[in-house]
Motif scaffolding. Structure first.
Motif, PDB file in Angstrom:
ATOM      1  N   LYS A  65     -11.414  14.082 -25.867  1.00  0.00           N
ATOM      2  CA  LYS A  65     -11.055  12.667 -25.911  1.00  0.00           C
ATOM      3  C   LYS A  65     -10.058  12.314 -24.814  1.00  0.00           C
ATOM      4  O   LYS A  65     -10.180  11.276 -24.172  1.00  0.00           O
ATOM      5  CB  LYS A  65     -10.466  12.315 -27.280  1.00  0.00           C
ATOM      6  CG  LYS A  65     -11.483  12.353 -28.396  1.00  0.00           C
ATOM      7  CD  LYS A  65     -10.829  12.061 -29.729  1.00  0.00           C
ATOM      8  CE  LYS A  65     -11.830  12.165 -30.867  1.00  0.00           C
ATOM      9  NZ  LYS A  65     -11.199  11.914 -32.170  1.00  0.00           N
ATOM     10  N   ASN A 120      -8.101   5.929 -19.864  1.00  0.00           N
ATOM     11  CA  ASN A 120      -7.603   6.184 -21.217  1.00  0.00           C
ATOM     12  C   ASN A 120      -6.141   5.792 -21.341  1.00  0.00           C
ATOM     13  O   ASN A 120      -5.328   6.557 -21.832  1.00  0.00           O
ATOM     14  CB  ASN A 120      -7.737   7.674 -21.558  1.00  0.00           C
ATOM     15  CG  ASN A 120      -9.161   8.127 -21.640  1.00  0.00           C
ATOM     16  OD1 ASN A 120     -10.066   7.312 -21.649  1.00  0.00           O
ATOM     17  ND2 ASN A 120      -9.380   9.412 -21.693  1.00  0.00           N
ATOM     18  N   GLN A 144      -3.897   5.445 -25.422  1.00  0.00           N
ATOM     19  CA  GLN A 144      -4.178   6.581 -26.296  1.00  0.00           C
ATOM     20  C   GLN A 144      -3.304   6.617 -27.538  1.00  0.00           C
ATOM     21  O   GLN A 144      -3.561   7.377 -28.446  1.00  0.00           O
ATOM     22  CB  GLN A 144      -3.962   7.891 -25.530  1.00  0.00           C
ATOM     23  CG  GLN A 144      -4.838   8.014 -24.338  1.00  0.00           C
ATOM     24  CD  GLN A 144      -4.445   9.195 -23.499  1.00  0.00           C
ATOM     25  OE1 GLN A 144      -3.327   9.691 -23.557  1.00  0.00           O
ATOM     26  NE2 GLN A 144      -5.368   9.666 -22.703  1.00  0.00           N
ATOM     27  N   MET A 201      -5.709   8.997 -31.756  1.00  0.00           N
ATOM     28  CA  MET A 201      -6.982   9.180 -31.065  1.00  0.00           C
ATOM     29  C   MET A 201      -8.146   9.404 -32.037  1.00  0.00           C
ATOM     30  O   MET A 201      -8.973  10.286 -31.861  1.00  0.00           O
ATOM     31  CB  MET A 201      -6.886  10.311 -30.043  1.00  0.00           C
ATOM     32  CG  MET A 201      -5.921   9.965 -28.913  1.00  0.00           C
ATOM     33  SD  MET A 201      -5.924  11.148 -27.564  1.00  0.00           S
ATOM     34  CE  MET A 201      -7.458  10.668 -26.739  1.00  0.00           C
TER      35      MET A 201
END
Length: 187
Positions: free
Chosen positions: A27, A97, A100, A174
């Motif tokens: 992720k 990202n 997060q 996450m």
């Protein structure tokens, strides 16, 4: 023996960091490619000034082999330690990202990843690394040491509780649910 990590420890430590992170490594890097994930973490482990740097890592070494590692840092520094990682991902892997969430906070020394080689688990290496992380925090003047443990990881939860960590609250990070656990020092 527990010692500070060096950049040359990357080959042994990076798989341990990724093992500890599990699906969070995918992720965080926005990749399912094991080689890409390994390359990203290796790059950052060998650099200074980021959350996965060798300078934020202790290793357990026996007979010249790294068998475990712990990665930790001042929680208040997470935004600045994470920034190089996010910038690199955006530039080299077209990953954006930036939202997060945070797994730690100001006022705690955060034990980010704790990992032991699967072949040597159950021999007390993890406990020694956790104790070293607590001692490291105390040396730096921290009174609260935090970590996250997945809510379905009863074995790790029990280990941390036996070592003096208590659940402070529940945290979503996450896409997963975690116990946010804290150890408070007496100093």
């Amino acid at each position: 023996m527990i010692r500070p990590a060096q950049p040359t420890d990357a080959e042994a430590v990076v798989p341990l960091i990724i093992q500890a992170m599990g699906t969070l490594a995918n992720k965080l890097t926005n990749s399912d490619d094991v080689e890409v994930i390994n390359e990203i973490f290796k790059h950052f482990f060998q650099q200074r000034g980021n959350q996965y740097s060798y300078e934020n890592t202790l290793v357990f070494e026996d007979e010249g082999k790294v068998l475990g590692s712990i990665n930790a840092y001042d929680g208040s520094k997470l935004p600045e330690l994470r920034q190089p990682f996010l910038a690199y991902l955006a530039e080299h892997h077209q990953a954006n990202n930036t939202n997060q969430g945070t797994e730690t906070q100001s006022g705690e020394f955060y034990l980010d990843t704790i990992s032991v080689n699967p072949k040597t688990q159950g021999k007390g290496i993890g406990k020694q690394l956790i104790k070293a992380g607590i001692d490291w925090a105390k040396q730096l003047g921290h009174h609260h040491i935090g970590l996250l443990v997945e809510q379905n990881n009863d074995r790790a939860l029990k280990l941390y509780q036996n070592m003096g960590f208590a659940i402070q609250n529940e945290k979503e990070f996450m896409g997963g649910l975690y116990h946010h656990m804290v150890f408070t020092t007496n100093c």
